[in-house]
Design a protein around this motif. Sequence first.
Motif, short mmCIF file in Angstrom:
data_model
loop_
_atom_site.label_atom_id
_atom_site.label_comp_id
_atom_site.label_asym_id
_atom_site.label_seq_id
_atom_site.Cartn_x
_atom_site.Cartn_y
_atom_site.Cartn_z
N VAL A 170 0.83 -1.22 0.00
CA VAL A 170 0.00 0.00 0.00
C VAL A 170 0.86 1.26 0.00
CG1 VAL A 170 -1.65 1.37 1.34
CG2 VAL A 170 -2.02 -1.09 1.04
N PHE A 171 1.88 1.30 0.83
CA PHE A 171 2.64 2.55 1.00
C PHE A 171 3.92 2.59 0.18
CE2 PHE A 171 -0.01 2.23 4.83
CZ PHE A 171 -0.68 3.44 4.72
N ARG A 172 4.42 1.47 -0.27
CA ARG A 172 5.53 1.39 -1.24
C ARG A 172 6.71 2.30 -0.89
NH1 ARG A 172 2.11 2.68 -6.42
NH2 ARG A 172 1.07 3.95 -4.85
N GLY A 173 7.05 2.31 0.40
CA GLY A 173 8.24 3.04 0.82
C GLY A 173 8.09 4.55 0.91
N ARG A 174 6.87 5.08 0.76
CA ARG A 174 6.67 6.53 0.78
C ARG A 174 6.75 7.08 2.21
NH1 ARG A 174 1.04 7.30 -2.07
NH2 ARG A 174 0.68 5.32 -0.96
N THR A 175 7.21 8.32 2.31
CA THR A 175 7.25 8.98 3.61
C THR A 175 5.85 9.48 3.96
OG1 THR A 175 7.69 11.18 2.71
CG2 THR A 175 9.61 9.76 3.13
N GLU A 176 5.69 9.92 5.22
CA GLU A 176 4.41 10.47 5.66
C GLU A 176 4.01 11.69 4.84
OE1 GLU A 176 3.20 12.58 9.70
OE2 GLU A 176 3.53 10.43 10.04
N ASP A 177 5.00 12.57 4.55
CA ASP A 177 4.71 13.77 3.75
C ASP A 177 4.28 13.40 2.33
OD1 ASP A 177 5.22 15.46 5.83
OD2 ASP A 177 7.25 16.01 5.17
N GLN A 178 4.83 12.34 1.78
CA GLN A 178 4.44 11.91 0.45
C GLN A 178 3.03 11.30 0.43
OE1 GLN A 178 7.83 9.34 -0.27
NE2 GLN A 178 8.81 10.84 -1.62
N VAL A 179 2.61 10.77 1.56
CA VAL A 179 1.29 10.17 1.64
C VAL A 179 0.22 11.25 1.83
CG1 VAL A 179 -0.22 8.63 2.96
CG2 VAL A 179 2.15 7.97 2.51
N VAL A 180 0.44 12.21 2.75
CA VAL A 180 -0.61 13.17 3.10
C VAL A 180 -0.26 14.61 2.75
CG1 VAL A 180 -1.48 11.73 4.97
CG2 VAL A 180 0.29 13.42 5.46
N GLY A 181 0.94 14.87 2.24
CA GLY A 181 1.34 16.23 1.91
C GLY A 181 2.24 16.84 2.97
N VAL A 182 3.07 17.79 2.54
CA VAL A 182 4.02 18.44 3.45
C VAL A 182 3.28 19.38 4.38
CG1 VAL A 182 6.07 19.92 3.57
CG2 VAL A 182 5.82 18.26 1.70
N ARG A 183 3.67 19.40 5.65
CA ARG A 183 3.06 20.34 6.61
C ARG A 183 3.41 21.77 6.19
NH1 ARG A 183 1.66 17.73 11.55
NH2 ARG A 183 2.69 15.69 11.82
#
Length: 378
Positions: A170-183
């Motif tokens: 599901v997440f394929r190595g993506r960071t949190e920012d890449q999943v939901v956007g940069v703060r």
Amino acid sequence: MALFMVMFLAGWNDASQGPLLPSLQIFYNLDYLVISIIWVFNFLGFMSSGLTNVWLTDRLGFGVVAPLGAAFQALGYVWLCWGAPYPVFVLGYVFVGYGLGLQDAQVNSLTSRLPGASTKMFLMHAVYGLGATVSPLVSTEFVKRVPRIYLYFTVSLGLAIITLVVLALVFRGRTEDQVVGVRPDVEKSASGGKMKRILTTPVVHYMAIYICIYVGVEVTIGGWAVSFILNERGGNSNAGYISVGYFGGLTLGRVILIPLTLDAYHSSIVAIALEVVVWLVHSIPANAACFALIGFILGPMYPIVMMVVVDVIPGELQGGTIGWIASLGQAGSAMMPFITGALANHYGVWILQPLIIAFLGFSLVLWFFVPRPKGWRA
């Protein structure tokens, strides 16, 4: 759905100990104190995850750290499922604790940043309760039908492997920012600097200790209620279903009470009153009903604290803070059942009730120091 699977497995793991504990005592011929060492090794894993989570997240990102946690958890179950001698067997709990701690920190942090975070946080922790409700059903059947009780962990291993695969796909190595956007408007800083700021913020410690006690109480009741019913109330092998009712109540509380603004003081006082009833009333049905009600009343408090973090902690520290608080909560889930076991070995398992009452009373004092956003009564 992937995040729900992580929380389902966390609940599954935490609730399995209660029904399994008496059988593990018999299998290894141990007293309360020595069998409680499993929670000491769990504690070592949880604390290690709390200290390394920020560093790992900044270097590897959510999409690597969460599956890594699932892999450590699966490794722990491999260690547990072949019936090793007890000194070897307990080492598996370090890996389980470390893996659970990493995943708990990651999914709570990510969920806090999703749209409709408050509702999703409640639902995610309700799924934790669902896993904790299903687990005693399965473990109780193992106790009744399977002499080699350690084989139960093969089921946990299968669930951990499925969770690992789903997280990776599901997440394929993506960071949190890449999943939901940069703060927006968040200044980046080094991992060491972040951790220092987190550990020098007093409110973080108030919330962390509160969650440590809360999760400790939650898991201690789930872990020792069955032994209490067996030894103090003359229950039989069906006593494992007490855990089903307790965690079922916790699940319902996290779903039904979503729309309500809870008062933590009143909830804790009601829970204390119910614990007094369990202590003084020698009736298995009455005790079972009280345990279920305690779960229902206390259920919403964990997701409420996580949402308070989002409102009172600066953006760049929220992920690390949630991770630290979640890890401390898991540490409480290991430390307090061990304390209970150590005291039960000396005084008897009846000590569970006054101990829980004392912990709940202390949590009331701690909550006084936790700031709440305007309009919150919790």
